[in-house]
Design an enzyme around this catalytic site. Structure first.
Site, PDB file in Angstrom:
ATOM      1  N   LYS A 151      34.705  69.801  66.938  1.00 26.50           N
ATOM      2  CA  LYS A 151      34.290  69.670  67.850  1.00 26.50           C
ATOM      3  C   LYS A 151      32.830  70.184  67.228  1.00 26.50           C
ATOM      4  O   LYS A 151      32.948  71.314  67.120  1.00 26.50           O
ATOM      5  CB  LYS A 151      34.604  70.130  69.565  1.00 26.50           C
ATOM      6  CG  LYS A 151      33.459  69.946  70.344  1.00 26.50           C
ATOM      7  CD  LYS A 151      34.479  69.859  71.776  1.00 26.50           C
ATOM      8  CE  LYS A 151      33.495  69.465  72.795  1.00 26.50           C
ATOM      9  NZ  LYS A 151      33.724  69.901  73.805  1.00 26.50           N
ATOM     10  N   SER A 177      33.709  66.206  76.997  1.00 25.40           N
ATOM     11  CA  SER A 177      32.751  66.104  76.315  1.00 25.40           C
ATOM     12  C   SER A 177      33.275  66.149  74.562  1.00 25.40           C
ATOM     13  O   SER A 177      32.728  66.811  74.378  1.00 25.40           O
ATOM     14  CB  SER A 177      31.902  67.649  76.354  1.00 25.40           C
ATOM     15  OG  SER A 177      33.224  69.101  76.421  1.00 25.40           O
ATOM     16  N   SER A 194      37.921  68.501  78.662  1.00 27.03           N
ATOM     17  CA  SER A 194      36.965  68.208  78.189  1.00 27.03           C
ATOM     18  C   SER A 194      37.283  67.793  76.817  1.00 27.03           C
ATOM     19  O   SER A 194      37.462  66.781  75.351  1.00 27.03           O
ATOM     20  CB  SER A 194      36.111  68.976  77.901  1.00 27.03           C
ATOM     21  OG  SER A 194      35.030  68.484  78.887  1.00 27.03           O
TER      22      SER A 194
END
Lengths: 67, 465
Positions: free
Chosen positions: B80, B155, B179
């Site tokens: 990420k 996310s 997330s």
């Protein structure tokens, strides 16, 4: 815009958020409502006077579940 | 070997170590897969095939020399884009940090690098891990491979999309209010938020210091355990990590079964506090029935209403996040997406006393959940309340975003894992969540693996070309 909202925006300007207030005043009003709805859904803690320093720290949690 | 892109970490690792699969060949296959699919999925912010091939050659050399081989040797992974890689940008999917070159690796990057993993690139996310799918940023939002018109969750959206689509077998995400587990559920993969302090956050852009976790995302439970093996550990640069905590082999008890395990089912989260849609509700209930069938003792339990957990999480998160973003909020508010700005702005209106009361509430809620583990080995409940919504309907995204039961375990710090169950009638993944006592990720994996054998959804893949 209500006088309450205007006061709020002026306060934010004084705190240094001029650009935010000038460009996004409608978003600010909406965010305030969101914040209020969050605090309204929290449980009432006034009866917790027996735990005046009961704030979270991970170290205070007993991680032993075998007891 | 056909369909290299659907190999699990375990399968690829065994083939690599047996000499029947070359890390370079495997990496090239995933590079081709990514070049084919990523223009549709936008899972990557920065795709780094040259670095991947270079890492793959090193892994191949290590195999030939039989040197420092681990189950991650030769396995491609993505990060990420809030996790630092030395010399690469860490943008947090934001215009604010578009030129932010990392000077060092994050702890987890070092761990994966030293275990022989192959970095394929940096993955899309919600801006600063908080915003939402946004179309007013320098990078487009990631898409759900089961239906590209739908949200992949967030996310850690690119991590979910890349793993579910077979572009990667492994990715790391972060989880502050769910997330890792949200994109895991939305994309039909396995996502673990380990115990607070199990995985170092050093070198990861913070959203909320006391709620953030780094977590593994994979297509199978066993792979997830292998990836957690690779990243867990004490780090002197992250004071939340535990120096004295033993790190087990998380795969050790996978095949032990669930017979006799005691599982507390928090049903009121998804039937009363929030009403999950019919298909999601049935999926969670069916998972509970499956555990019973496999010999577990499943009992319904009652805890505080879900709204207490979610409001507590939001109040703490918004305040802690604003403490990080305050300077940029004053100088560059127009460089955020609208979605991020409006969320972060709520922190401006949370008073000091509300923050303190949220911390007090957090302690109370944490003790309440922790006490449940005196009677139960595991807790299960819903993850999301419905399958992923369309990505191009901001109002639907905003409505469904808080309809989840994941923040509970960010507040308490207990480990929690999202497991897929199958597909909805419109072809989108459904799933549920299992939580365990502190530092007992192994029992979660044990139960999740048993469920996965009974319900092998990981053998189904999205039909994306």
């Amino acid at each position: 815009m209500s006088s309450e909202s205007e006061m709020l925006l002026n306060e934010l300007k004084e705190l240094g958020f001029e650009i935010l207030v000038d460009k996004f005043s409608q978003e600010i009003i909406s965010a305030k409502k969101t914040a209020e709805s969050l605090t309204e859904t929290m449980p009432d803690l006034h009866h917790m006077y027996d735990e005046p320093s009961n704030v979270f720290t991970p170290k205070k949690i007993d991680t032993n579940n075998n007891g | 070997m056909d369909d290299l892109h659907w190999l699990t970490i375990k399968q690829a690792s065994e083939a690599i170590q047996a000499g029947t699969l070359s890390p370079v060949e495997y990496t090239q296959a995933l590079i081709s897969r990514t070049e084919q699919l990523d223009p549709k999925l936008n899972a990557y912010i920065k795709f780094t095939p040259e670095r991947a091939v270079s890492d793959a050659k090193k892994a191949e050399e290590a195999i030939v020399k039989n040197k420092s081989i681990t189950p991650m040797t030769g396995i491609p992974y993505g990060l990420k884009d809030i996790i630092d890689v030395e010399g690469f940008e860490t943008t947090a999917h934001s215009k604010i940090l578009i030129d932010n070159i990392s000077r060092t690796n994050a702890y987890v990057t070092n761990k994966l690098d030293s275990s022989g993993g192959i970095l394929m690139g940096k993955l899309a996310c919600h801006e600063f891990a908080i915003g939402g799918p946004a179309f007013d940023l320098p990078f487009p939002p990631a898409r759900n491979p089961w239906n590209i018109n739908h949200h992949p969750g967030g996310s850690s959206s690119g991590s979910g999309s890349a793993v579910a689509s077979g572009m990667l077998p492994a990715a790391l995400g972060t989880d502050t209010g769910g997330s890792v587990r949200n994109p895991a559920t939305a994309c039909g993969i396995v996502g673990m938020k380990a115990t607070y302090g199990r995985v170092s956050k050093a070198g990861v852009i913070p959203l909320s210091f006391s709620l953030d976790h780094v977590g593994p995302m994979t297509r199978t439970v066993e792979d997830n355990a292998l990836l957690l093996n690779a990243i867990a550990g004490y780090d002197k640069n992250d004071p939340s990590t535990e120096q004295n905590q033993k790190i087990p082999d998380f795969t050790e008890f996978l095949q032990k079964g669930v017979k006799g395990l005691r599982i507390g089912l928090i049903r009121h989260f998804y039937t009363t506090d929030l009403k999950a849609d019919d298909e999601m509700c049935k999926a969670v209930d069916h998972a509970a029935t499956t555990f019973k069938k496999l010999g577990a003792i499943v009992e319904e339990i009652q805890v505080s209403p879900l709204s207490h957990f979610s409001s507590c999480n939001s109040i703490i998160m918004y305040c802690e996040a604003l403490s990080i973003h305050d300077k940029w909020f004053k100088t560059r508010p127009n460089d955020y997406s609208k979605a991020t700005r409006t969320r972060l702005m709520s922190g401006l209106f949370i008073k000091g006393e509300d923050y303190v009361n949220a911390l007090r509430t957090r302690t109370k809620l944490t003790q309440e959940i922790n006490n449940q583990f005196r009677n139960f080995d595991l807790i299960m409940t819903a993850s999301s309340m419905e399958a992923a919504c369309r990505i191009d309907e901001p109002e639907t995204v905003a409505r469904t975003y808080p309809r989840q039961a994941r923040t509970v375990f960010n507040n308490t710090g207990h480990p929690a894992c999202a497991i897929p169950t199958g597909l909805s009638t419109n072809g989108l993944p459904l799933g549920f969540q299992i939580a365990g006592s502190y530092f007992d990720e192994s029992t979660i994996y044990q139960a999740a693996w048993a469920y996965e054998q009974e319900n092998p959804f990981h053998n189904q893949h999205p039909d994306i070309k």
